[in-house]
Write an enzyme that holds these catalytic residues in place. Structure first.
Site, mmCIF file in Angstrom:
data_model
loop_
_atom_site.group_PDB
_atom_site.id
_atom_site.type_symbol
_atom_site.label_atom_id
_atom_site.label_comp_id
_atom_site.label_asym_id
_atom_site.label_seq_id
_atom_site.Cartn_x
_atom_site.Cartn_y
_atom_site.Cartn_z
ATOM 1 N N GLY A 50 109.073 -29.679 -27.849
ATOM 2 C CA GLY A 50 109.219 -28.717 -28.937
ATOM 3 C C GLY A 50 109.454 -29.509 -30.200
ATOM 4 O O GLY A 50 108.731 -30.457 -30.487
ATOM 5 N N GLU A 51 110.496 -29.173 -30.896
ATOM 6 C CA GLU A 51 110.824 -29.879 -32.135
ATOM 7 C C GLU A 51 112.282 -30.345 -32.018
ATOM 8 O O GLU A 51 113.200 -29.523 -32.038
ATOM 9 C CB GLU A 51 110.612 -28.922 -33.318
ATOM 10 C CG GLU A 51 110.816 -29.554 -34.646
ATOM 11 C CD GLU A 51 110.069 -30.865 -34.794
ATOM 12 O OE1 GLU A 51 108.835 -30.876 -34.709
ATOM 13 O OE2 GLU A 51 110.731 -31.902 -34.957
ATOM 14 N N SER A 52 112.450 -31.649 -31.862
ATOM 15 C CA SER A 52 113.794 -32.152 -31.546
ATOM 16 C C SER A 52 114.805 -31.881 -32.664
ATOM 17 O O SER A 52 115.983 -31.660 -32.395
ATOM 18 C CB SER A 52 113.743 -33.652 -31.231
ATOM 19 O OG SER A 52 113.244 -34.374 -32.339
ATOM 20 N N CYS A 82 109.127 -35.130 -23.997
ATOM 21 C CA CYS A 82 108.779 -35.193 -25.416
ATOM 22 C C CYS A 82 110.017 -34.970 -26.297
ATOM 23 O O CYS A 82 110.891 -35.831 -26.322
ATOM 24 C CB CYS A 82 107.636 -34.220 -25.687
ATOM 25 S SG CYS A 82 106.671 -34.714 -27.109
ATOM 26 N N ARG A 111 110.127 -40.785 -33.674
ATOM 27 C CA ARG A 111 109.401 -39.507 -33.702
ATOM 28 C C ARG A 111 107.998 -39.655 -34.279
ATOM 29 O O ARG A 111 107.784 -40.454 -35.199
ATOM 30 C CB ARG A 111 110.175 -38.482 -34.532
ATOM 31 C CG ARG A 111 111.481 -38.075 -33.895
ATOM 32 C CD ARG A 111 112.231 -37.057 -34.740
ATOM 33 N NE ARG A 111 111.469 -35.854 -34.937
ATOM 34 C CZ ARG A 111 111.153 -35.353 -36.124
ATOM 35 N NH1 ARG A 111 111.535 -35.942 -37.230
ATOM 36 N NH2 ARG A 111 110.459 -34.236 -36.206
ATOM 37 N N ILE A 140 101.590 -34.497 -27.405
ATOM 38 C CA ILE A 140 101.498 -33.670 -28.620
ATOM 39 C C ILE A 140 102.550 -34.160 -29.606
ATOM 40 O O ILE A 140 103.752 -34.009 -29.361
ATOM 41 C CB ILE A 140 101.742 -32.181 -28.300
ATOM 42 C CG1 ILE A 140 100.777 -31.699 -27.213
ATOM 43 C CG2 ILE A 140 101.605 -31.336 -29.559
ATOM 44 C CD1 ILE A 140 101.116 -30.339 -26.638
ATOM 45 N N ARG A 141 102.106 -34.760 -30.679
ATOM 46 C CA ARG A 141 103.029 -35.360 -31.663
ATOM 47 C C ARG A 141 104.163 -36.094 -30.922
ATOM 48 O O ARG A 141 105.345 -35.911 -31.186
ATOM 49 C CB ARG A 141 103.583 -34.293 -32.624
ATOM 50 C CG ARG A 141 102.522 -33.779 -33.589
ATOM 51 C CD ARG A 141 103.049 -32.765 -34.579
ATOM 52 N NE ARG A 141 103.642 -31.627 -33.918
ATOM 53 C CZ ARG A 141 104.956 -31.368 -33.865
ATOM 54 N NH1 ARG A 141 105.802 -32.156 -34.472
ATOM 55 N NH2 ARG A 141 105.389 -30.322 -33.212
ATOM 56 N N HIS A 176 103.774 -34.057 -21.937
ATOM 57 C CA HIS A 176 104.144 -32.701 -21.500
ATOM 58 C C HIS A 176 103.633 -32.475 -20.071
ATOM 59 O O HIS A 176 102.515 -31.964 -19.904
ATOM 60 C CB HIS A 176 103.489 -31.660 -22.419
ATOM 61 C CG HIS A 176 104.191 -31.453 -23.712
ATOM 62 N ND1 HIS A 176 104.930 -30.332 -23.997
ATOM 63 C CD2 HIS A 176 104.260 -32.233 -24.813
ATOM 64 C CE1 HIS A 176 105.422 -30.420 -25.222
ATOM 65 N NE2 HIS A 176 105.027 -31.563 -25.740
ATOM 66 N N GLU A 178 104.231 -30.220 -18.044
ATOM 67 C CA GLU A 178 104.019 -28.790 -17.730
ATOM 68 C C GLU A 178 102.639 -28.317 -18.172
ATOM 69 O O GLU A 178 102.204 -27.234 -17.792
ATOM 70 C CB GLU A 178 105.138 -27.943 -18.373
ATOM 71 C CG GLU A 178 104.990 -27.624 -19.849
ATOM 72 C CD GLU A 178 105.309 -28.799 -20.778
ATOM 73 O OE1 GLU A 178 105.556 -29.924 -20.303
ATOM 74 O OE2 GLU A 178 105.284 -28.578 -22.014
HETATM 75 N N1 GLN Z 1 107.434 -34.377 -32.697
HETATM 76 C C1 GLN Z 1 108.393 -33.613 -31.940
HETATM 77 C C2 GLN Z 1 109.802 -34.024 -32.300
HETATM 78 O O1 GLN Z 1 110.021 -34.922 -33.006
HETATM 79 C C3 GLN Z 1 108.175 -33.750 -30.470
HETATM 80 C C4 GLN Z 1 106.851 -33.141 -30.076
HETATM 81 C C5 GLN Z 1 106.838 -32.491 -28.742
HETATM 82 O O2 GLN Z 1 107.870 -32.231 -28.118
HETATM 83 N N2 GLN Z 1 105.654 -32.174 -28.314
HETATM 84 O O3 GLN Z 1 110.700 -33.421 -31.834
#
Ligand code: GLN
Length: 192
Positions: A50-52, A82, A111, A140-141, A176, A178
């Site tokens: 997600g987005e940490s 992630c 990140r 993903i990112r 990921h 999942e």
């Molecule tokens: N870029 C996200 C972060 O810094 C991590 C990306 C992800 O969980 N797919 O949290």
């Protein structure tokens, strides 16, 4: 008859729903975790992607940082994927100044370090200890794992850098699992 273990999935933000589906598909009982007291009743925990920065902020606001830190100290198995891996790390680079890390595994993450042009990609990985075919790792990112401490076992690499690692009961992936359509990482986690 002993009940099957309950797996908690942190559900503050991000990709928790698909983790739930994969785990339930493997026969696990899943508890979505949004409050600290819910951690008392679970045997294992998944911290999703997600987005940490957001996850850290929501965990802090919800009083979850200490309960999560207690959980990882308890020795119960934890899988961080992630953003979840970032949350479990000892240090995060290129994070927000107020972003929290649980220090559950002795590694440093950076990140979004694969760069904008490779926001998202899938790569077949050989994972040590995982039998069968290569594992399709969806990134993903994704963060890069910049360094690991002596006690950390690196289980897979992308471009020579750690992509999956383990220290005691804590396992992290920068990808990921999942989203792979392949439940072997979750299966391994449930057996750990
Ligand atoms: N870029 C996200 C972060 O810094 C991590 C990306 C992800 O969980 N797919 O949290």
């Amino acid at each position: 008859m002993s009940a099957s273990p309950v797996v908690g999935v942190l559900a503050l933000q991000g990709a928790f729903e698909l983790h739930r589906q994969v785990l339930e598909g493997l026969g696990a009982r899943v508890q979505l975790v949004r409050r600290g007291d819910q951690l008392d009743d679970i045997d294992r925990l998944v911290l999703p992607g997600g987005e940490s920065t957001t996850m850290s902020m929501l965990a802090e606001r919800g009083g979850l940082i200490e309960p999560l830190a207690d959980f990882v100290r308890s020795g119960r198995p934890v899988l961080g994927t992630c953003a979840g891996a970032i949350l479990l790390s000892a240090q995060v680079l290129d994070g927000r100044a107020d972003q929290r890390c649980l220090g559950a595994i002795d590694l440093v993450t950076r990140r979004n370090a694969f760069g904008r042009q490779v926001d998202s990609f899938t790569i077949d990985l050989t994972i040590d200890g995982l039998g069968g075919a290569m594992f399709p790792a969806v990134c993903i990112r994704a963060p890069v794992i910049e360094s690991v401490g002596d006690g950390v076992e690196v289980l897979a690499r992308i471009d020579g850098r750690p992509a999956m690692a383990r220290q005691d009961a804590i396992m992290v992936t920068i990808f990921h699992p999942e989203l792979a359509g392949d439940a072997r990482v979750h299966e391994w986690f449930l057996d750990s």
